[in-house]
Scaffold this active site. Sequence first.
Site, PDB file in Angstrom:
ATOM      1  N   MET A  91       0.846  -1.198   0.000  1.00  0.00           N
ATOM      2  CA  MET A  91       0.000   0.000   0.000  1.00  0.00           C
ATOM      3  C   MET A  91       0.885   1.253   0.000  1.00  0.00           C
ATOM      4  O   MET A  91       0.438   2.346   0.339  1.00  0.00           O
ATOM      5  CB  MET A  91      -0.954  -0.012   1.194  1.00  0.00           C
ATOM      6  CG  MET A  91      -1.855  -1.255   1.185  1.00  0.00           C
ATOM      7  SD  MET A  91      -3.504  -1.009   1.885  1.00  0.00           S
ATOM      8  CE  MET A  91      -3.089  -0.569   3.572  1.00  0.00           C
ATOM      9  N   GLY A  92       2.140   1.095  -0.383  1.00  0.00           N
ATOM     10  CA  GLY A  92       3.030   2.241  -0.499  1.00  0.00           C
ATOM     11  C   GLY A  92       3.615   2.690   0.835  1.00  0.00           C
ATOM     12  O   GLY A  92       3.524   1.987   1.842  1.00  0.00           O
ATOM     13  N   LEU A  94       6.857   3.002   1.551  1.00  0.00           N
ATOM     14  CA  LEU A  94       7.692   1.811   1.698  1.00  0.00           C
ATOM     15  C   LEU A  94       8.779   1.976   2.749  1.00  0.00           C
ATOM     16  O   LEU A  94       9.316   3.058   2.940  1.00  0.00           O
ATOM     17  CB  LEU A  94       8.314   1.474   0.343  1.00  0.00           C
ATOM     18  CG  LEU A  94       7.294   1.299  -0.796  1.00  0.00           C
ATOM     19  CD1 LEU A  94       8.015   1.020  -2.120  1.00  0.00           C
ATOM     20  CD2 LEU A  94       6.301   0.185  -0.486  1.00  0.00           C
ATOM     21  N   HIS A  95       9.071   0.863   3.410  1.00  0.00           N
ATOM     22  CA  HIS A  95      10.152   0.828   4.406  1.00  0.00           C
ATOM     23  C   HIS A  95      10.963  -0.448   4.198  1.00  0.00           C
ATOM     24  O   HIS A  95      10.696  -1.216   3.252  1.00  0.00           O
ATOM     25  CB  HIS A  95       9.567   0.920   5.823  1.00  0.00           C
ATOM     26  CG  HIS A  95       8.466  -0.066   6.094  1.00  0.00           C
ATOM     27  ND1 HIS A  95       8.682  -1.422   6.134  1.00  0.00           N
ATOM     28  CD2 HIS A  95       7.125   0.099   6.294  1.00  0.00           C
ATOM     29  CE1 HIS A  95       7.551  -2.047   6.389  1.00  0.00           C
ATOM     30  NE2 HIS A  95       6.575  -1.148   6.476  1.00  0.00           N
ATOM     31  N   HIS A 107       9.161  -3.723   3.432  1.00  0.00           N
ATOM     32  CA  HIS A 107       8.754  -3.936   2.038  1.00  0.00           C
ATOM     33  C   HIS A 107       9.949  -4.376   1.180  1.00  0.00           C
ATOM     34  O   HIS A 107       9.830  -5.256   0.325  1.00  0.00           O
ATOM     35  CB  HIS A 107       8.182  -2.642   1.442  1.00  0.00           C
ATOM     36  CG  HIS A 107       6.908  -2.185   2.080  1.00  0.00           C
ATOM     37  ND1 HIS A 107       6.854  -1.108   2.931  1.00  0.00           N
ATOM     38  CD2 HIS A 107       5.639  -2.653   1.986  1.00  0.00           C
ATOM     39  CE1 HIS A 107       5.604  -0.927   3.332  1.00  0.00           C
ATOM     40  NE2 HIS A 107       4.844  -1.861   2.777  1.00  0.00           N
ATOM     41  N   LYS A 128       4.483 -10.336   9.152  1.00  0.00           N
ATOM     42  CA  LYS A 128       4.010  -9.393  10.172  1.00  0.00           C
ATOM     43  C   LYS A 128       2.486  -9.432  10.216  1.00  0.00           C
ATOM     44  O   LYS A 128       1.884  -9.417  11.282  1.00  0.00           O
ATOM     45  CB  LYS A 128       4.474  -7.977   9.857  1.00  0.00           C
ATOM     46  CG  LYS A 128       3.877  -6.936  10.795  1.00  0.00           C
ATOM     47  CD  LYS A 128       4.491  -5.558  10.611  1.00  0.00           C
ATOM     48  CE  LYS A 128       3.980  -4.840   9.391  1.00  0.00           C
ATOM     49  NZ  LYS A 128       2.547  -4.450   9.472  1.00  0.00           N
ATOM     50  N   MET A 140       8.574  -3.016  11.717  1.00  0.00           N
ATOM     51  CA  MET A 140       8.406  -1.928  10.748  1.00  0.00           C
ATOM     52  C   MET A 140       6.995  -1.944  10.180  1.00  0.00           C
ATOM     53  O   MET A 140       6.444  -2.989   9.868  1.00  0.00           O
ATOM     54  CB  MET A 140       9.429  -2.074   9.632  1.00  0.00           C
ATOM     55  CG  MET A 140      10.833  -1.780  10.130  1.00  0.00           C
ATOM     56  SD  MET A 140      11.971  -1.540   8.755  1.00  0.00           S
ATOM     57  CE  MET A 140      13.512  -1.418   9.667  1.00  0.00           C
TER      58      MET A 140
END
Lengths: 310, 310
Positions: free
Chosen positions: A40-41, A43-44, A47, A186, A221
């Site tokens: 869903m964007g 990003l970290h 992802h 997660k 995260m």
Amino acid sequence: MAAAAAAVHEPEVIRDKAAMRAWSRRRRAEGKAVALVPTMGFLHEGHLSLISAAVAASAGPIAVVVSIYVNPSQFAPTEDLATYPSDFAGDLRKLAATGVVAAVFCPPDLYVRGSADRPSAAGASGGAVSCLEDAGGHAHETWIRVERLEKGLCGSSRPVFFRGVATVVAKLFNIVEPDVAVFGKKDYQQWRVICRMVRDLDFAIQIVGSEVVREADGLAMSSRNVNLSEEDRKKALSISRSLVDARTAALSGSNRSQEIKDQIVRTITEAGGQVDYVEIVGQGKLGACGEDGPPLCNLCRGLVWKGQAN
Amino acid sequence: MAAAAAAVHEPEVIRDKAAMRAWSRRRRAEGKAVALVPTMGFLHEGHLSLISAAVAASAGPIAVVVSIYVNPSQFAPTEDLATYPSDFAGDLRKLAATGVVAAVFCPPDLYVRGSADRPSAAGASGGAVSCLEDAGGHAHETWIRVERLEKGLCGSSRPVFFRGVATVVAKLFNIVEPDVAVFGKKDYQQWRVICRMVRDLDFAIQIVGSEVVREADGLAMSSRNVNLSEEDRKKALSISRSLVDARTAALSGSNRSQEIKDQIVRTITEAGGQVDYVEIVGQGKLGACGEDGPPLCNLCRGLVWKGQAN
């Protein structure tokens, strides 16, 4: 130079469903497997670890597609659709820096029907038609339910969540037509729901589950972490701390699951958190301890520790 | 000799899901479109007309697959799963005689999981896994609901029917991966449900609706007709007769839909039939007259006449 692993590669940005499908089919015709990483964007590192898992999952040449789409159907009206964070330019920079993402799929809306989606009303003539529709179109009304796994845990407080996730993932699967798709553990219940849907509906897609990625201090995260104040971020550490303690207790032989759950609630509550649920469940059917495979004492290595303080 | 349209061509019989998918992918790699005609077997002229529609739907080379599978999930416990007619050898002869069917897909069971379907429990090691399952497997629990169209009409008396149909069709779509699929408009609500599902879930499949095929005396062809006694078969003609009369009334200007419906019920009841429902609805959303597009008087040419005496 040849070993420059951090080479920047600008991914192709695709917004149209038909263009996305055509792109995937071209890659497959070239002999590549297509891997999808739905996001869903905002990003970290979590992802980015999914992207690494996609690359690792394939023995041969692979084309990685990252989708960025905040799916409205998985949010209840009381939830945070309106404030879900986004940073498309930043996302594109991060994806380019991986050097391995070939395309980014970011459709404007997967539920509203534009005129391009509406076939002609050729049906009235009795000929072969593709999905005759009334003028004006209709709202989306098809939903995929994974009837047992969607209940309980996060499903108790988020009644439309798994329905929305399963449905949008099926849509993405039918648009991107991947050979592999990667989901983060997660969101463990979500991962189990997707696996079950893929099995039950015979999608020809290998589902890869990727491990939780945590900050140095233990916080899992999540794009939503950006919404935490400094104080709340500190409180949130009680979640990972309580889970590590619980795991330690189980590994050292405790099979008193109620005591372990009570301790998790206590740790989080004392830090000022509010607990939605704490359950100890089996990995497969997510049934409570003892209902889903061997009892706690024999299973501790395989347990899923869920302690989300939403 | 060159124009021998009735050339016999023995179709390939495929029972395994993976073999079916591989077969379709080979055909597509050869540049052929794959067309699927899903059936429950005990084939009649109506089914054969679906095969003709599949051939007609494609401009280029096409590989036609007919599936024969009596789908248990669309039968309620009170329905006729146990007595549904079958004649596999006869079906194969009829399909061979068409000269255009390339493969017959007849899986033993699409819901039971054999050991071949169960991936290894590699998940415990934390590596990439495809749908980790507990030992022993699970029952099917994923269902596709087309929430508005599945209600009313046949859905009122057959509560699990459209759920079962939508789900098994999605499974067949994911196994056969066709470009085109053909459904009979005899089962009009089913056809509408499938069209909506395909649109809402973004399946890349053109759905063709094929007209009702009737016996010389007007009876709609159906595998279940074999279960009618000679007397019941005569009574059943009241259905087509009453629909033709209703159509005539509408075409000659009547817009009194309740009168028309009453007349249909009267005709069938007087012939000794038992009416499940009679409704006059719009083609798209299957809403009652006036709710779904223009009122009866302006729509009569486009109306669907449903008068099933189950």
